[in-house]
Design a protein around this motif. Structure first.
Motif, mmCIF file in Angstrom:
data_model
loop_
_atom_site.group_PDB
_atom_site.id
_atom_site.type_symbol
_atom_site.label_atom_id
_atom_site.label_comp_id
_atom_site.label_asym_id
_atom_site.label_seq_id
_atom_site.Cartn_x
_atom_site.Cartn_y
_atom_site.Cartn_z
ATOM 1 N N GLU A 77 0.800 -1.225 0.000
ATOM 2 C CA GLU A 77 0.000 0.000 0.000
ATOM 3 C C GLU A 77 0.837 1.281 0.000
ATOM 4 O O GLU A 77 0.403 2.313 -0.480
ATOM 5 C CB GLU A 77 -0.929 0.009 1.228
ATOM 6 C CG GLU A 77 -2.064 -0.998 1.134
ATOM 7 C CD GLU A 77 -3.120 -0.573 0.128
ATOM 8 O OE1 GLU A 77 -3.685 0.516 0.301
ATOM 9 O OE2 GLU A 77 -3.364 -1.328 -0.820
ATOM 10 N N VAL A 79 3.276 2.349 -1.671
ATOM 11 C CA VAL A 79 3.529 2.984 -2.977
ATOM 12 C C VAL A 79 2.271 3.030 -3.849
ATOM 13 O O VAL A 79 2.346 3.406 -5.019
ATOM 14 C CB VAL A 79 4.671 2.312 -3.765
ATOM 15 C CG1 VAL A 79 6.012 2.648 -3.163
ATOM 16 C CG2 VAL A 79 4.484 0.820 -3.882
ATOM 17 N N CYS A 80 1.146 2.660 -3.318
ATOM 18 C CA CYS A 80 -0.080 2.669 -4.123
ATOM 19 C C CYS A 80 -0.992 3.839 -3.758
ATOM 20 O O CYS A 80 -1.969 4.095 -4.442
ATOM 21 C CB CYS A 80 -0.828 1.353 -3.948
ATOM 22 S SG CYS A 80 0.176 -0.050 -4.440
ATOM 23 N N THR A 81 -0.693 4.540 -2.680
ATOM 24 C CA THR A 81 -1.508 5.695 -2.293
ATOM 25 C C THR A 81 -0.755 6.975 -2.680
ATOM 26 O O THR A 81 0.469 6.953 -2.844
ATOM 27 C CB THR A 81 -1.781 5.662 -0.778
ATOM 28 O OG1 THR A 81 -0.537 5.534 -0.088
ATOM 29 C CG2 THR A 81 -2.680 4.487 -0.401
#
Lengths: 91, 209
Positions: A77, A79-81
């Motif tokens: 998460e 690096v995904c937000t």
């Protein structure tokens, strides 16, 4: 228009920014007033709220720091937000 | 050791690009009184401080300055989004653009690259703390100068926050300087370097008491 989810995220983010600011300002004050008991009390009370807010944020919107990453997600998460400078997604 | 928190210290949301004003604000990124110089100044000076009040104050204010560097970088980034070549020319952004496109690079408003000579780390705590108080005032003056030119409330709002922090930091450095001077002979504050000339005689009475 902001989606509902984004509006909720922004609200949670503002709360963390407000608590984080209070905490940091108290930290600077305590650096030069290490014996101030009242400021220490306020610091610890604010710290508790701050950690709670960070954990709740991580659960709903993704981690704000690497130590609040929630285990068990399919993807990493962190690096995904959005990053804070991203317009309309950042915090 | 540092760890990153994925948020700004104060929110920035600028919807209208303005590369002309971005070129002015970038001075607080890498200019003579900018946040890069501020953070490097405090984080470097703390190693030669003789008491823990000064060590702590420099560590924590230096860390906050890194958060301010990120705020200024975000402001410049959002002010230079989605520009056309025509807008770049119309708003006089071409000199920056040709070398950096719309990337963030530490320079002053006049185009002078960031240089470690923007700050001092003198190894004398009284000298350094006086520099720090002056530095906070110089940064406050720069933010005042910026605010006279900025009309967009979305830009002025975070700049006002940064300006207010300079005043708080000035106050804390003043208190750190007082704490240091309380450990010294009041008849002779400026006769010697308390870090170099009193080695082995560390003044930590507040934290060691």
């Amino acid at each position: 228009m902001m989606t509902n989810q984004n509006a909720e995220r922004c609200k949670a983010c503002r709360n963390i920014q407000t608590l984080g600011f209070t905490l940091y300002d108290l930290l600077l004050f305590l650096d030069t007033h290490p014996c101030d008991q009242d400021a220490q009390k306020r610091y610890f009370s604010c710290l508790e709220q701050y950690n709670k807010a960070l954990a709740e944020y991580a659960e709903h919107f993704g981690p704000m720091n690497a130590s609040t990453v929630v285990p068990g997600c399919e993807q990493w998460e962190w690096v995904c937000t959005p990053f804070p400078w991203e317009l309309g997604g950042g915090c | 050791m540092w760890s990153y928190e994925k948020r700004l210290q104060y929110p920035v949301k600028i919807t209208q690009p303005n590369p002309k004003i971005a070129q002015v604000i970038i001075s607080q990124y890498g200019g003579p009184d900018g946040e890069m110089g501020a953070s490097m100044r405090y984080l470097s000076q703390r190693f030669s401080m003789p008491n823990r009040i000064c060590m702590g104050t420099l560590t924590d204010i230096g860390t906050e300055e890194l958060a301010h560097l990120e705020i200024v970088g975000t402001i410049v980034h959002q002010l230079t989004r989605n520009l056309t070549p025509e807008e770049i020319l119309q708003q006089g952004f071409q000199n920056y653009y040709v070398d950096h496109t719309t990337g963030i690079w530490p320079q002053s408003a006049g185009g002078v690259p960031f240089n470690a000579c923007e700050f001092q780390s003198k190894g004398d705590p009284i000298t350094d703390l006086f520099e720090d108080m002056a530095a906070e005032q110089k940064a406050r003056t720069t933010y005042d100068n910026i605010l006279r030119l900025v009309k967009d409330p979305e830009v002025a709002d975070p700049i006002r926050f940064l300006r207010a922090r300079e005043i708080v930091h000035f106050q804390r450095f003043g208190e750190a300087l007082r704490a240091l001077q309380e450990d010294l002979n009041s008849k002779n504050f400026y006769a010697f370097n308390p870090s170099f000339d009193c080695q082995g005689n560390q003044a930590n009475h507040r934290c060691n008491a």
